[in-house]
Design a protein around this motif. Structure first.
Motif, PDB file in Angstrom:
ATOM      1  N   LYS A 169       4.225  -5.607  63.341  1.00 48.36           N
ATOM      2  CA  LYS A 169       3.557  -6.650  64.132  1.00 48.36           C
ATOM      3  C   LYS A 169       4.547  -7.730  64.547  1.00 48.36           C
ATOM      4  CE  LYS A 169       1.034  -9.930  62.197  1.00 48.36           C
ATOM      5  NZ  LYS A 169       1.636 -11.211  62.697  1.00 48.36           N
ATOM      6  N   THR A 173       5.900  -8.835  68.302  1.00 47.51           N
ATOM      7  CA  THR A 173       5.821 -10.215  68.787  1.00 47.51           C
ATOM      8  C   THR A 173       7.186 -10.705  69.258  1.00 47.51           C
ATOM      9  OG1 THR A 173       3.964 -10.699  67.309  1.00 47.51           O
ATOM     10  CG2 THR A 173       5.223 -12.576  68.146  1.00 47.51           C
ATOM     11  N   THR A 271      -7.578  -0.416  60.741  1.00 45.80           N
ATOM     12  CA  THR A 271      -8.086  -1.328  61.762  1.00 45.80           C
ATOM     13  C   THR A 271      -9.479  -0.965  62.248  1.00 45.80           C
ATOM     14  OG1 THR A 271      -5.828  -1.746  62.497  1.00 45.80           O
ATOM     15  CG2 THR A 271      -7.584  -2.352  64.011  1.00 45.80           C
ATOM     16  N   GLY A 275     -11.766  -3.552  60.991  1.00 42.38           N
ATOM     17  CA  GLY A 275     -11.440  -4.619  61.935  1.00 42.38           C
ATOM     18  C   GLY A 275     -12.621  -5.011  62.800  1.00 42.38           C
ATOM     19  N   ILE A 280      -4.698  -9.127  70.556  1.00 47.88           N
ATOM     20  CA  ILE A 280      -3.390  -9.004  69.928  1.00 47.88           C
ATOM     21  C   ILE A 280      -2.436  -8.369  70.930  1.00 47.88           C
ATOM     22  CG2 ILE A 280      -3.916  -6.760  68.866  1.00 47.88           C
ATOM     23  CD1 ILE A 280      -2.113  -7.585  66.506  1.00 47.88           C
ATOM     24  N   VAL A 287      -9.030  -5.555  65.755  1.00 47.15           N
ATOM     25  CA  VAL A 287      -7.936  -6.226  65.057  1.00 47.15           C
ATOM     26  C   VAL A 287      -8.376  -6.532  63.627  1.00 47.15           C
ATOM     27  CG1 VAL A 287      -6.364  -8.202  65.068  1.00 47.15           C
ATOM     28  CG2 VAL A 287      -7.247  -7.316  67.231  1.00 47.15           C
ATOM     29  N   GLN A 289      -8.482  -9.077  60.965  1.00 45.20           N
ATOM     30  CA  GLN A 289      -8.362 -10.529  61.024  1.00 45.20           C
ATOM     31  C   GLN A 289      -9.305 -11.174  60.020  1.00 45.20           C
ATOM     32  OE1 GLN A 289     -10.087 -11.937  64.885  1.00 45.20           O
ATOM     33  NE2 GLN A 289     -10.583  -9.786  65.193  1.00 45.20           N
ATOM     34  N   GLN A 294      -7.463 -15.283  62.366  1.00 43.65           N
ATOM     35  CA  GLN A 294      -6.037 -15.120  62.115  1.00 43.65           C
ATOM     36  C   GLN A 294      -5.752 -13.680  61.715  1.00 43.65           C
ATOM     37  OE1 GLN A 294      -5.957 -18.188  59.081  1.00 43.65           O
ATOM     38  NE2 GLN A 294      -4.786 -19.558  60.409  1.00 43.65           N
ATOM     39  N   ILE A 295      -4.648 -13.121  62.235  1.00 39.85           N
ATOM     40  CA  ILE A 295      -4.304 -11.728  61.961  1.00 39.85           C
ATOM     41  C   ILE A 295      -4.048 -11.536  60.470  1.00 39.85           C
ATOM     42  CG2 ILE A 295      -2.751  -9.826  62.518  1.00 39.85           C
ATOM     43  CD1 ILE A 295      -4.417 -10.855  64.873  1.00 39.85           C
ATOM     44  N   SER A 296      -4.675 -10.522  59.897  1.00 42.52           N
ATOM     45  CA  SER A 296      -4.546 -10.270  58.459  1.00 42.52           C
ATOM     46  C   SER A 296      -3.240  -9.561  58.146  1.00 42.52           C
ATOM     47  CB  SER A 296      -5.707  -9.399  57.968  1.00 42.52           C
ATOM     48  OG  SER A 296      -6.950 -10.034  58.190  1.00 42.52           O
ATOM     49  N   PRO A 308      -1.790  -4.164  62.562  1.00 40.38           N
ATOM     50  CA  PRO A 308      -3.148  -4.701  62.416  1.00 40.38           C
ATOM     51  C   PRO A 308      -4.050  -4.528  63.633  1.00 40.38           C
ATOM     52  CG  PRO A 308      -1.631  -6.478  62.889  1.00 40.38           C
ATOM     53  CD  PRO A 308      -0.789  -5.228  62.768  1.00 40.38           C
ATOM     54  N   GLY A 309      -3.544  -3.874  64.665  1.00 40.40           N
ATOM     55  CA  GLY A 309      -4.353  -3.585  65.844  1.00 40.40           C
ATOM     56  C   GLY A 309      -4.402  -2.087  66.079  1.00 40.40           C
TER      57      GLY A 309
END
Length: 399
Positions: A169, A173, A271, A275, A280, A287, A289, A294-296, A308-309
């Motif tokens: 992740k 980013t 996910t 999820g 994301i 996702v 989260q 907030q992203i887990s 996480p997606g």
């Protein structure tokens, strides 16, 4: 029926282009260039030539006799592990880097977790004469040392990402941030069927060669696939093989997620199992989260599945129940890796071992009246994972 992106780049309600305004012109440029390349006979002929003579396609659809006897059903393995560089990733990397060269770009960047997409991108860049930078979390760099060396040997610069959990992740980013900073001159090679449109559609198209071959190969045997299984992180190998079977009402599709230590813990990357809808990396999808959005943090023994997606088309297939998605734990994946290694003499990537492990759950539920035909996509080979496998078999701690 399968659904193609509408004019707003969605699969149902999933997908889109959730990016800064500064990135929109690059996405528009990319979509235009890709649509033109699809119609360009010269581009398509060069890609087809490279897939055949450089990558080594078509890959075999191998009847795993010993596994078939073990599970009492006909198990076929789509051998993407036999591709040049060791995984399905080269199909997409070659397509995108060839497109980058066609667009006049001089440099490509990529993100990678397990390292296979990084190696594939570095390979394609070396072949086609482009500069290459690969972003990789420092945790993944440690557990995928061999692939890091391969990338550097190929001339790529590997950039360690130290933020967050220091895995896929964060690498993604960082790559997006770098791309936005150099957007006029740099081509971002996304490795999975994720991100803003047109990436999910484009990656699916480049990976659809897996499904086309598999369907032709099974039909050449006078059979049809009752079941198709593939592991899912972002989901490129899965959507690649699923693509040819989406309109077949007789074929059931299974995407296997990383269950980590178990979905009753916080240490997993399941996910679609746990999820909910969110944004994301430029897309609307499912996702992992917390209650505040907030992203887990996520975990998987496999560096390629701890994301996480998930690709937006997988979210669509999940919601429409066209495909079934289920988690497999680290232990179940390792048990499957050992089983296929000792039954068939094939060492799969740990990612692929998740898909193979699902046979333990699926086969006992099937009718015993006749053997059913099951295709498992072996998306990569296990060379890259020997350090992790060695540590586990020796009882050492791994991260």
């Amino acid at each position: 029926m399968s659904q193609h992106p509408n004019e707003k780049a969605y699969f149902g309600k999933f997908g889109g282009q959730f990016v800064p305004e500064t990135a929109m012109f690059a996405l528009i440029e990319l979509e235009k260039a890709y649509e033109e390349a699809k119609k360009d006979i010269t581009f398509q002929e060069e890609l087809t030539y490279l897939l055949k003579n450089y990558v080594g396609r078509e890959t075999p659809l191998y009847y795993a006799k010993n596994l078939s006897e073990y599970y009492h059903h006909d198990i076929y393995l789509k051998r993407e592990d036999l591709n040049h560089t060791g995984a399905h990733k080269i199909n997409n990397a070659l397509g995108q880097v060839l497109l980058a060269k066609r667009m006049g770009k001089k440099k490509v960047i990529a993100e990678t977790g397990a390292g296979q997409h990084g190696v594939a991108t570095a390979t394609a860049a070396a072949l086609l004469g482009l500069e290459c930078e690969v972003y990789m979390g420092s945790v993944d760099i440690e557990r995928q040392k061999l692939n890091v060396f391969r990338m550097e040997l190929l001339g790529a610069k590997v950039i360690a990402v130290e933020e967050g959990l220091k895995t896929l992740k964060e690498a993604t980013t960082a790559a997006i941030q770098s791309w936005v900073g150099e957007i006029e001159t740099v081509f971002y090679v996304i490795g999975s069927a994720v991100g803003p449109h047109p990436y999910p559609k484009m990656v699916k198209d480049f990976q659809s060669v897996i499904g086309k071959e598999a369907k032709q190969q099974i039909e050449a045997l006078g059979k049809y696939a009752d079941h198709v299984i593939a592991c899912v992180g972002g989901g490129s190998n899965a959507i690649g093989i699923f693509s040819a079977f989406l309109d077949d009402s007789t074929t059931k599709l299974y995407g296997v997620e990383a269950g980590g230590y178990g979905i009753d813990t916080d240490m997993h990357a399941a996910t679609l199992s746990l999820g909910r809808e969110g944004i994301i990396h430029g897309m609307k999808t499912y996702v992992l989260q917390n209650q505040y959005g907030q992203i887990s943090p996520v975990h998987s023994i496999s560096a390629g599945l701890d994301y996480p997606g998930v690709g937006p088309e997988h979210a669509y297939l999940f919601e429409t129940k066209k495909a079934t998605y289920a988690p497999i734990t680290d232990k179940e994946a390792m048990d499957a890796l050992l089983l296929i290694t000792r039954k068939e003499g094939i060492i799969p990537a740990i990612e692929s071992a998740h898909a193979l492990a699902y046979l333990e759950k699926l086969c006992p539920t099937l009718s015993k009246d006749r053997p059913e035909t099951i295709i498992v996509n072996v998306s990569g080979r296990g060379d890259k994972d020997m350090h992790t496998v060695f540590s586990i078999l020796k009882g050492e701690k791994y991260e």
